[in-house]
Design an enzyme around this catalytic site. Structure first.
Site, mmCIF file in Angstrom:
data_model
loop_
_atom_site.group_PDB
_atom_site.id
_atom_site.type_symbol
_atom_site.label_atom_id
_atom_site.label_comp_id
_atom_site.label_asym_id
_atom_site.label_seq_id
_atom_site.Cartn_x
_atom_site.Cartn_y
_atom_site.Cartn_z
ATOM 1 C CE LYS A 36 -0.376 -0.002 5.052
ATOM 2 N NZ LYS A 36 -1.290 -0.002 6.218
ATOM 3 C CE1 TYR A 245 12.686 32.278 5.365
ATOM 4 C CE2 TYR A 245 12.907 29.917 4.999
ATOM 5 C CZ TYR A 245 12.594 31.183 4.535
ATOM 6 O OH TYR A 245 12.184 31.347 3.241
#
Length: 350
Positions: A36, A245
């Site tokens: 999956k 940042y």
């Protein structure tokens, strides 16, 4: 031209080796390989094709099964969440998919001859019929094409958890209503450390891809992928310079920083903390500063011979994915399945 994108090298030979380990740990069981979520991010077409000895493949949803059937025309495909409505039930019939039936609302759509699995809740409280419904279901489904019975462990990552034995016993009692039905209970954690709970079928997932169900690296498992990304610039900082940042990391002395094209849009979680190792020419170097959408920063050693275009490794060979997941306070499943579409998969067969 040097491509500016991260690369996930998919080690199909390692996945095959992990499958062989499953065979040795559960020698009497049939094997349902879980593919999956694009084979946990590894590429379902290539992975499924490499698992030739699997007795069945399993996906989560009907649409995944439909896509897989197009490339796997003969292998049994199990849909673990089953179908939701009549349209999905009809798709299971059209595409020869075997749904897992886990709820009353699915029963009216069950095709007369369609093979199916039946799932019971033994303590996970996610999907599955309650145990006391087993005798009535056995009568209602008598003569239908039942492939077997399933349940799911809530604590297979902790083999000593008291609920494991309770679930084994409850499932065994439930199965008495279906005396000839095969039993499927063993996921990766069960296969590795709880053999008494394996059942007639096992359904390995994370261990196929080299991830540990217990959260810490296991030496017997081989990594299914190695993720790397190119350095796109190198900067020299002086003492007091701060990078990225928030200016969260500040150089204490003259430092070389590699700017690497791998960020949270590619699947390197922003939550990965400073100090997490990155391999530079096979040597561990620390992540510094905040991870950006498209890039991150690695503190280089003065002796590191590296230039733009050279790749750094973020997890895989020589840097276990479970170690990086633990640093980010997550699990290897999220790193594997979280890789974005900009990460190029390259398949290696040996």
């Amino acid at each position: 031209m040097t491509a500016n994108h991260p690369v996930a090298q998919i080690h199909l030979d390692h996945i095959s080796a992990n499958f062989k380990l499953i065979t040795s740990r559960a020698p009497g069981a049939r094997r349902m390989a879980i593919v999956k979520a694009n084979a946990y991010g590894h590429g379902v077409a290539e992975v499924a094709a490499s698992l030739t000895d699997a007795n069945a493949l399993a996906v989560a949803r009907v649409t995944e099964g439909m896509e897989l059937r197009a490339i796997q025309p003969d292998k049994p495909i199990v849909v673990l969440e089953g179908y939701l409505d009549a349209a999905e039930a009809n798709a299971c019939d059209t595409y020869d998919l075997t749904p897992v039936i886990h709820s009353d609302h699915q029963l009216p759509f069950l095709q007369p001859d369609r093979p199916f699995w039946l799932k019971f809740n033994t303590g996970m409280f996610r999907l599955g019929f309650e145990l006391d419904s087993a005798p009535a279901l056995a009568r209602q489904l008598s003569g239908k094409n039942l492939q077997g019975l399933m349940t799911h462990f809530a604590n297979a990552d902790n083999p000593d958890h008291d609920l494991n034995e309770n679930q084994i016993q409850q499932f065994a009692a439930c199965c008495e209503a279906f005396p000839t039905a095969p039993r499927c209970i063993g996921n990766s954690g069960v296969i590795l450390q709880l053999p008494r709970g394996q059942g007639d079928w096992v359904r390995p997932g994370i261990m196929l891809y080299g991830g540990s169900p217990f959260g810490s690296p296991l030496s017997e498992l081989k990594p299914g992928m190695t993720v790397s990304a190119p350095v796109i610039a190198i900067r020299t900082l002086t003492a007091g310079d701060a990078i990225g940042y928030g200016s969260s990391w500040q150089a204490e002395k003259s430092s070389r920083i590699g700017i690497v094209a791998f960020g949270y849009a590619d699947g390197y979680p922003r939550e990965v903390p400073e100090g997490t190792p990155i391999l530079v020419n096979g040597k561990r170097r620390p992540l510094v500063g905040r991870i950006c959408m498209d890039m991150c920063f690695v503190l280089l050693n003065d002796q590191d011979q590296i230039q733009p275009g050279d790749h750094c490794t973020f997890w895989g060979e020589d840097l276990p994915i479970d170690e990086i997941a633990a640093a980010a306070d997550t699990i290897s499943y999220t790193l594997m399945t979280g890789l974005g579409p900009r990460v190029k998969r390259v398949f290696s067969y040996q």
